[in-house]
Write a protein that holds these residues in place. Structure first.
Motif, short mmCIF file in Angstrom:
data_model
loop_
_atom_site.label_atom_id
_atom_site.label_comp_id
_atom_site.label_asym_id
_atom_site.label_seq_id
_atom_site.Cartn_x
_atom_site.Cartn_y
_atom_site.Cartn_z
N ARG A 129 14.77 -27.82 -8.55
CA ARG A 129 13.45 -27.65 -7.95
C ARG A 129 12.88 -26.28 -8.30
O ARG A 129 13.58 -25.28 -8.29
CB ARG A 129 13.55 -27.78 -6.44
CG ARG A 129 14.11 -29.10 -5.99
CD ARG A 129 14.66 -29.00 -4.58
NE ARG A 129 13.61 -28.85 -3.60
CZ ARG A 129 13.05 -29.87 -2.94
NH1 ARG A 129 13.44 -31.10 -3.20
NH2 ARG A 129 12.13 -29.68 -2.03
N GLN A 130 11.58 -26.25 -8.57
CA GLN A 130 10.90 -25.00 -8.82
C GLN A 130 10.00 -24.66 -7.64
O GLN A 130 9.53 -25.53 -6.92
CB GLN A 130 10.08 -25.09 -10.11
CG GLN A 130 10.93 -25.24 -11.36
CD GLN A 130 10.09 -25.16 -12.61
OE1 GLN A 130 9.22 -25.98 -12.85
NE2 GLN A 130 10.35 -24.14 -13.42
N THR A 131 9.77 -23.37 -7.47
CA THR A 131 8.93 -22.89 -6.38
C THR A 131 7.53 -22.60 -6.89
O THR A 131 7.36 -21.92 -7.90
CB THR A 131 9.53 -21.62 -5.75
OG1 THR A 131 10.80 -21.95 -5.16
CG2 THR A 131 8.60 -21.06 -4.68
N VAL A 132 6.54 -23.12 -6.18
CA VAL A 132 5.14 -22.95 -6.55
C VAL A 132 4.42 -22.20 -5.44
O VAL A 132 4.40 -22.64 -4.28
CB VAL A 132 4.44 -24.31 -6.76
CG1 VAL A 132 3.01 -24.10 -7.26
CG2 VAL A 132 5.23 -25.19 -7.72
N PHE A 133 3.85 -21.05 -5.76
CA PHE A 133 3.01 -20.31 -4.81
C PHE A 133 1.58 -20.85 -4.92
O PHE A 133 1.00 -20.89 -6.01
CB PHE A 133 3.01 -18.82 -5.15
CG PHE A 133 4.18 -18.04 -4.62
CD1 PHE A 133 5.35 -18.68 -4.23
CD2 PHE A 133 4.12 -16.66 -4.52
CE1 PHE A 133 6.44 -17.95 -3.74
CE2 PHE A 133 5.20 -15.92 -4.04
CZ PHE A 133 6.35 -16.57 -3.65
N LEU A 134 1.00 -21.23 -3.78
CA LEU A 134 -0.34 -21.81 -3.73
C LEU A 134 -1.34 -20.80 -3.16
O LEU A 134 -1.09 -20.21 -2.11
CB LEU A 134 -0.36 -23.06 -2.85
CG LEU A 134 0.60 -24.19 -3.20
CD1 LEU A 134 0.51 -25.29 -2.15
CD2 LEU A 134 0.30 -24.75 -4.59
N PHE A 135 -2.48 -20.63 -3.85
CA PHE A 135 -3.51 -19.69 -3.40
C PHE A 135 -4.86 -20.41 -3.31
O PHE A 135 -5.29 -21.05 -4.28
CB PHE A 135 -3.63 -18.51 -4.36
CG PHE A 135 -2.36 -17.71 -4.49
CD1 PHE A 135 -2.03 -16.74 -3.55
CD2 PHE A 135 -1.48 -17.94 -5.53
CE1 PHE A 135 -0.86 -16.00 -3.66
CE2 PHE A 135 -0.30 -17.21 -5.66
CZ PHE A 135 0.00 -16.24 -4.72
N ALA A 136 -5.52 -20.29 -2.17
CA ALA A 136 -6.80 -20.96 -1.93
C ALA A 136 -7.98 -20.02 -2.16
O ALA A 136 -7.80 -18.82 -2.40
CB ALA A 136 -6.84 -21.51 -0.50
N GLY A 137 -9.18 -20.57 -2.05
CA GLY A 137 -10.38 -19.78 -2.25
C GLY A 137 -11.25 -19.70 -1.01
O GLY A 137 -10.74 -19.71 0.12
N ILE A 163 6.14 -20.77 -10.50
CA ILE A 163 4.79 -21.16 -10.87
C ILE A 163 3.84 -20.60 -9.82
O ILE A 163 4.16 -20.58 -8.63
CB ILE A 163 4.65 -22.71 -10.90
CG1 ILE A 163 5.62 -23.32 -11.91
CG2 ILE A 163 3.22 -23.14 -11.21
CD1 ILE A 163 5.77 -24.83 -11.78
N THR A 164 2.67 -20.14 -10.24
CA THR A 164 1.61 -19.81 -9.28
C THR A 164 0.42 -20.72 -9.56
O THR A 164 0.10 -21.02 -10.71
CB THR A 164 1.17 -18.33 -9.40
OG1 THR A 164 0.64 -18.08 -10.71
CG2 THR A 164 2.34 -17.40 -9.13
N LEU A 165 -0.22 -21.16 -8.49
CA LEU A 165 -1.34 -22.11 -8.60
C LEU A 165 -2.54 -21.56 -7.85
O LEU A 165 -2.43 -21.19 -6.68
CB LEU A 165 -0.92 -23.47 -8.05
CG LEU A 165 -1.93 -24.61 -8.11
CD1 LEU A 165 -1.23 -25.96 -8.21
CD2 LEU A 165 -2.89 -24.61 -6.90
#
Length: 325
Positions: free
Chosen positions: A3-11, A93-95
């Motif tokens: 599993r990979q970790t994804v950081f989520l950023f909103a607007g 990953i960053t999103l």
């Protein structure tokens, strides 16, 4: 594949007064990052973003001045991510969704935090000066017929999950859209945004945003940056990319679908309100292996919320992080 970790950023729309107040009082990393970025922002704005966020206003009061909210969202998300990293979270990953792409690029090391903040402020000042007033509404419906009916006043600007979309409109269309939705009995919410982002009504700022984008040179880095304007990975920087992020639709659902097609992930929502975490509850299949954890909400207990989210990530099997931090 582990599993990979994804950081989520909103607007825009994820912010509110007092966001992260307890964390600011109790976490040294978060506080230090915010103070440093606030000093940088003040060089251009001639005022303190922190003083606005943590001033006398309550969480429920309107917070919509883009000259403050744009940098405030970036600063809080970036500082929150650094606080999570200090506790041991490591993104593969960053999103970034909309404005969140700036924090995604900065945390991935593709753009310095200082340069990202300067770009965010320049964009905010440009929009404030040249864009027509308007707004955005979140609508709970999957009716294509309804979307078509709303097109006489606005444009569909985002799809977050099945049954949830965003409509952008100039000020002249807001009352008509709200009246139509109420008459249809459709649940909706006006977002705390004073401009019709992700629509044709922001075209007046196109030349200026394009010029700002052309001033950007991304650093090389091993980490993957995912952009919701592309519904996929940002592999090569295009001079018009910042304009595409502001003007194009937010394809959050499609973007997560692309990631899930690769395998299981651990997602960490670093938006101030936990909004993306809510969307993920509808996007991730029940019984699936992927999980989403929320680092901050408007309901307080910031330190406990962040610690619990990072702890949940630590308990998940994963490979070594791709992003060197």
């Amino acid at each position: 594949m582990n599993r990979q970790t994804v950081f989520l950023f909103a607007g825009q729309g994820s912010h509110y007064y007092q966001m992260g107040r307890r964390l600011y009082e109790e976490d040294a990393v978060y506080r230090s990052e915010l103070r440093r970025l606030d000093e940088l922002a003040a060089e251009t704005l001639r005022s303190s973003v922190l003083a606005a966020i943590y001033g006398p206003h309550g969480k429920s009061q309107p917070f919509s001045d883009i000259r403050l909210t744009h940098p405030a969202i970036f600063m809080v998300e970036y500082a929150l991510a650094r606080a999570a990293i200090a506790r041991g979270a490591r993104p593969d990953i960053t999103l970034g969704a909309s404005l969140g792409i700036f924090a995604a690029l900065a945390i991935a090391g593709r753009l310095s935090a200082d340069d990202a903040l300067r770009l965010v402020i320049r964009q905010a000042l440009t929009i404030h000066q040249y864009c027509p007033a308007g707004g955005m509404l979140a609508v709970l419906s999957d009716s294509e017929t309804l979307m078509g009916e709303l097109s006489q006043w606005g444009e569909i600007s985002g799809r977050n999950f099945a049954g949830h979309f965003i409509v952008s409109t100039p000020s002249t269309g807001m009352a008509a859209i709200e009246h139509h939705l109420k008459r249809q009995g459709v649940v909706h919410q006006r977002l705390e945004i004073d401009y019709p982002f992700h629509s044709s009504w922001i075209e007046p700022v196109k030349p200026m945003v394009q010029a700002q984008s052309r001033s950007v040179a991304l650093n090389a880095g091993p980490g993957r940056v995912i952009c919701c304007a592309l519904a996929g990975e940002l592999k090569h920087w295009h001079p018009d990319h910042l304009w595409h992020v502001a003007r194009g639709g937010i394809a959050f659902a499609d973007t997560i679908g692309q990631l899930e097609a690769e395998g299981a992930h651990d997602y960490l929502d670093l938006s101030p309100s936990g909004t993306l975490g809510t969307f993920m509850r509808y996007l991730l299949p029940q019984g699936g292996k992927s999980r989403c954890h929320v680092a901050m909400t408007p309901y307080g207990n910031d330190l406990q919320q962040l610690s619990a989210a990072v702890g949940a990530l630590a308990a998940s099997p994963r490979r070594d992080a791709a992003i060197a931090l």
